[in-house]
Every structure is written in structure tokens, then in C-alpha cells.
Enzyme design. Structure first.
Site, PDB file in Angstrom:
ATOM      1  N   HIS A   1      -0.435  -9.108  31.477  1.00 33.45           N
ATOM      2  CA  HIS A   1      -0.479  -8.129  32.567  1.00 33.45           C
ATOM      3  C   HIS A   1       0.873  -7.463  32.810  1.00 33.45           C
ATOM      4  CE1 HIS A   1      -4.186 -10.517  34.194  1.00 33.45           C
ATOM      5  NE2 HIS A   1      -4.477  -9.747  33.177  1.00 33.45           N
TER       6      HIS A   1
ATOM      7  N   SER B   1      -4.813 -21.282  36.220  1.00 28.53           N
ATOM      8  CA  SER B   1      -5.606 -20.056  36.149  1.00 28.53           C
ATOM      9  C   SER B   1      -7.052 -20.393  36.451  1.00 28.53           C
ATOM     10  CB  SER B   1      -5.513 -19.410  34.768  1.00 28.53           C
ATOM     11  OG  SER B   1      -6.419 -18.320  34.694  1.00 28.53           O
ATOM     12  N   SER B   2      -7.682 -19.566  37.264  1.00 30.46           N
ATOM     13  CA  SER B   2      -9.094 -19.806  37.574  1.00 30.46           C
ATOM     14  C   SER B   2      -9.989 -19.246  36.474  1.00 30.46           C
ATOM     15  CB  SER B   2      -9.443 -19.198  38.926  1.00 30.46           C
ATOM     16  OG  SER B   2      -8.895 -17.908  39.014  1.00 30.46           O
TER      17      SER B   2
ATOM     18  N   THR C   1       2.753 -20.425  42.490  1.00 29.58           N
ATOM     19  CA  THR C   1       2.593 -20.446  43.950  1.00 29.58           C
ATOM     20  C   THR C   1       3.650 -21.317  44.628  1.00 29.58           C
ATOM     21  OG1 THR C   1       0.736 -21.894  43.478  1.00 29.58           O
ATOM     22  CG2 THR C   1       0.208 -19.739  44.332  1.00 29.58           C
TER      23      THR C   1
ATOM     24  N   ASN D   1      -5.922 -27.009  37.080  1.00 29.57           N
ATOM     25  CA  ASN D   1      -6.024 -25.946  38.082  1.00 29.57           C
ATOM     26  C   ASN D   1      -6.510 -26.552  39.392  1.00 29.57           C
ATOM     27  OD1 ASN D   1      -5.922 -23.061  38.697  1.00 29.57           O
ATOM     28  ND2 ASN D   1      -8.133 -23.217  38.945  1.00 29.57           N
TER      29      ASN D   1
END
Ligand SMILES: [Zn+2]
Length: 263
Positions: free
Chosen positions: A130, A204-205, A37, A229
Site C-alpha cells: 500500500h 492482519s485481519s 498499534t 492476530n
């Protein structure tokens, strides 16, 4: 929390993390959107994220409908400048350092932004759950195609090109909703999780499976678990070290670490 208290928490976390790394002989790092982010890459799943306004296009629709494909590519190229401008964060750079000096064996990532490669980690030490959004592949013959070429055709014709080799559908090399997880990568991530004695989660959540299963697997197998996190995660309760602080602030001082052999 006061600023002073926050600084202490960061320092203590870095100190503990460094001790855990020094005691470890096999560390695996796991990264999610939170590590990127800071670089300007949007977090798709956050409350203000992209998916809030744009429902993700399901893989089956992508395959079945030319309109869905056009819309998917339109969105892809609308974001392309952001992805191309993104640079590795302090978090990425420290992860690369730890892997390159042998303090960590590999990174498992949920991200598709290519920033781990960009930060100088060898491809065979990056497990992408991913996929990767910086290039495309043909769904039929699996040939790799470059975004620049697809972008040129898309801009000129308003349509994505077909695979010149087989006429198949060309798709960004990411794993979309409704698309099955890449078997080899999932297996590699499992093997790495079972082989490690320290598993570090960065940004990562841990809500998307099978990704969230890897830290559990490592922990059950006797590894220590670290979670850094911004927000709390459901796995915080089983972790050995938890911090809800900035990844760059915590990780950056670890750039001073030397290879284990120089201890
Ligand atoms: Zn093809």
C-alpha cells in the site's frame, strides 16, 4: 481465559513458531496494522479507526478536485506528529532480527508507516503493498518529494505544492482507494509467497485483497501458514498455527534465535 492460561498459550505458540522457523529454509513474514498499534499508529480500518469518522478520499476525486487534495493533505498533516513519533514495536524489531540473521527472506506489508525500514531492514527486503506515507511522489514524473517541504508550503499557503520538476500533482506515496495496486510489488509478493515454505501473518485481519490472497497462495503451494492476530480471521481454518495473542509477547523471545548456519 485466565492470565495463567494466556501465558501458557503465548509460550506454546512461541515454542511451536520457533520449531517451524528452525525447520524452514525460506520464510516470508506478512504484516498488517496489528503490528503497529502498540507504537501509537492508528488502525484505519478498526471499528474505532480513523475511517469510521472520515470517509477515505477516493483517488479519482484527489486527481479531479483541488478541494479534495487540500482536504487529503489537511488530514495527512493532522496525523503527521503521530507518525513521526511512532517507534518500531517488539514485533517490528523481532521481524528485523529474523530477516537480518537469514531466518526470513523478506517482509510483505500492508502498512504505510515506514516502521520496518526504521527497525533496520534493508529496503529491498520490504515489499510495500500500500505504498509508504513517509514521503510523497509526483503522479506524473514520479519524482520523490519530502513531507517536510510539502508541510512548509501547505502551512504557508493552505495549498499543496505542485511538482517543481513538471507541474504535476504531488501525492503521499501511499495507495489510496480507487488507485490501482503497485504492479511490481504485487508481483514480488506473489513470487515470495510461492517460493516460501513458511508464511507468517502478523497483525492482519486478512480481509483486503489482493493482500489476503498471498497466504492462500503460499498454503496451496505447500507452505506452512501461521496467523497471529488479535481477532479471528477467515483463514484461521487453513492455518497450521493460530494465536489470538499479543504479537510482541509471542515474537520477542525469538530475538534469541541465531543464524541457521550456527545451529
Ligand atoms: Zn513531476
Amino acid at each position: 481465559m485466565t492470565k495463567e492460561h494466556e501465558n501458557m498459550t503465548v509460550k506454546n505458540t512461541t515454542f511451536e513458531l520457533r520449531e517451524m522457523l528452525e525447520a524452514s529454509t525460506s520464510c516470508v513474514i506478512f504484516t498488517g496494522a496489528g503490528i503497529s498499534t502498540e507504537s501509537g499508529i492508528p488502525d484505519f480500518r478498526s471499528p474505532t479507526g480513523l475511517w469510521k469518522n472520515n470517509m477515505p478520499i477516493d483517488f479519482r476525486d484527489f486527481v479531479a478536485s483541488p478541494e479534495a487534495r487540500i482536504e487529503a493533505w489537511r488530514r495527512k498533516f493532522a496525523l503527521e506528529d503521530k507518525f513521526l513519533a511512532a517507534k518500531p514495536t517488539r514485533g517490528h524489531i523481532t521481524v528485523a532480527h529474523l530477516i537480518n540473521i537469514g531466518r526470513a527472506t523478506c517482509v510483505i506489508t500492508q502498512n504505510i508507516d515506514n516502521l520496518h525500514q526504521f527497525s533496520g531492514i534493508e529496503t529491498d527486503k520490504i515489499i510495500e503493498l500500500h505504498g509508504n506515507g513517509s514521503y510523497a511522489t509526483c503522479l506524473d514524473c514520479h519524482k520523490r518529494h519530502e513531507m517536510k517541504w510539502i508541510g512548509t508550503v501547505f502551512k504557508a499557503t493552505g495549498m499543496p505544492p505542485e511538482c517543481p520538476q513538471c507541474g504535476g500533482i504531488v501525492k503521499s506515496a501511499t495507495i489510496s482507494f480507487g488507485q490501482s495496486m503497485p504492479e511490481q510489488e504485487v508481483q514480488d509478493a506473489q513470487t515470495a509467497s510461492l517460493a516460501c515454505d513458511l508464511f507468517i501473518v502478523l497483525g492482519s485481519s486478512l480481509v483486503v485483497y489482493p493482500a489476503a490472497g498471498f497466504p492462500v497462495l503460499a498454503k496451496r503451494n505447500g507452505a506452512k501458514l501461521v496467523i497471529i492476530n488479535r481477532e479471528e480471521t477467515e483463514l484461521d481454518v487453513i492455518a497450521d498455527l493460530v494465536a489470538h495473542e499479543d504479537i510482541g509477547d509471542i515474537m520477542n523471545p525469538l530475538m534469541e534465535m541465531k543464524p541457521a548456519s550456527l545451529n
